[in-house]
Design an enzyme around this catalytic site. Structure first.
Site, PDB file in Angstrom:
ATOM      1  N   CYS A 253      -6.229   1.810   5.711  1.00 40.93           N
ATOM      2  CA  CYS A 253      -6.847   0.576   6.177  1.00 40.93           C
ATOM      3  C   CYS A 253      -6.267   0.238   7.556  1.00 40.93           C
ATOM      4  CB  CYS A 253      -6.566  -0.558   5.186  1.00 40.93           C
ATOM      5  SG  CYS A 253      -4.837  -1.080   5.143  1.00 40.93           S
TER       6      CYS A 253
ATOM      7  N   GLU B  41       0.908   3.878   1.788  1.00 40.31           N
ATOM      8  CA  GLU B  41       1.351   4.278   3.127  1.00 40.31           C
ATOM      9  C   GLU B  41       2.510   3.417   3.619  1.00 40.31           C
ATOM     10  OE1 GLU B  41      -1.753   3.490   2.071  1.00 40.31           O
ATOM     11  OE2 GLU B  41      -3.223   4.160   3.549  1.00 40.31           O
TER      12      GLU B  41
ATOM     13  N   CYS C 226      -2.405  -0.326   7.522  1.00 37.92           N
ATOM     14  CA  CYS C 226      -1.639   0.914   7.406  1.00 37.92           C
ATOM     15  C   CYS C 226      -1.770   1.765   8.661  1.00 37.92           C
ATOM     16  CB  CYS C 226      -2.077   1.682   6.168  1.00 37.92           C
ATOM     17  SG  CYS C 226      -1.651   0.820   4.632  1.00 37.92           S
TER      18      CYS C 226
ATOM     19  N   HIS D 249       0.862  -1.187   0.000  1.00 34.39           N
ATOM     20  CA  HIS D 249       0.000   0.000   0.000  1.00 34.39           C
ATOM     21  C   HIS D 249       0.895   1.232   0.000  1.00 34.39           C
ATOM     22  CE1 HIS D 249      -3.814  -2.010   1.865  1.00 34.39           C
ATOM     23  NE2 HIS D 249      -3.227  -2.794   0.985  1.00 34.39           N
TER      24      HIS D 249
END
Length: 144
Positions: A78, A50, A81, A48
Site C-alpha cells: 500500500c 512490510e 508501506c 502491515h
C-alpha cells in the site's frame, strides 16, 4: 517468495489478512527479518507485514537504511508501506499479487513515481502471483 507465502499462511491462521514479508540481505541471501500482518492482534492499523519486517530488519542491521536488502511480499504494498520501503532505501521489491484497490506501487498512489520520492527500488511484481492471490481469495471467501 515461498517463505513470504508461508508467513502469510501463518497470519491467516491467526485471523489476519494473509500477507507475508521477508527482508533478505542481497549480498549473502540470508533472511534478515520475516513477518506477517498483525493489525488485528496488535490493534494497530500500521502493523502491515512490510512495516513489521522493515522495522525488525533495521533493528537487526542496526541502521534505518537497508540499502543491501531486498523485500519479498505476497501483495503489492500500500502507499504507507511503499513510503516506508523508500525511506528504508530497500534495494529491490518483489511482490506477488497486484492490488488494484489498495496498492501503492503499480496502482493507486504509485508512490515511487512521484518526483518527491526519496528512493525508488527496483520493482518486480507478479512473483508467485497465483499462489498469493489464491491465498487472499480463499481467506476472504470464508469471511463472507
Amino acid at each position: 517468495m515461498e517463505n513470504a507465502l508461508h508467513t502469510a499462511e501463518i497470519a491467516a491462521k491467526q485471523g489476519e489478512v494473509p500477507v507475508g514479508a521477508i527482508v533478505v540481505d542481497s549480498k549473502t541471501g540470508r533472511i534478515v527479518a520475516t513477518n506477517g500482518n498483525q493489525m488485528v492482534g496488535r490493534h494497530d492499523p500500521t502493523a502491515h507485514a512490510e512495516m513489521l519486517a522493515i522495522r525488525a530488519a533495521a533493528n537487526m542491521v542496526g541502521s534505518q537504511r537497508l540499502t543491501d536488502c531486498d523485500l519479498y511480499v505476497t501483495l503489492e504494498p500500500c502507499a504507507m508501506c511503499a513510503s516506508a520501503i523508500s525511506h528504508a532505501r530497500i534495494r529491490r521489491l518483489y511482490f506477488g499479487a497486484f492490488d488494484p484497490k489498495s496498492g501503492g506501487v503499480e496502482h493507486g498512489a504509485r508512490v515511487f513515481d512521484h518526483a518527491t520520492c526519496h528512493h525508488k527500488p527496483e520493482v518486480y511484481g507478479g512473483i508467485g502471483e497465483k499462489k498469493s492471490a489464491e491465498l487472499l481469495k480463499n481467506f476472504f471467501a470464508t469471511r463472507r
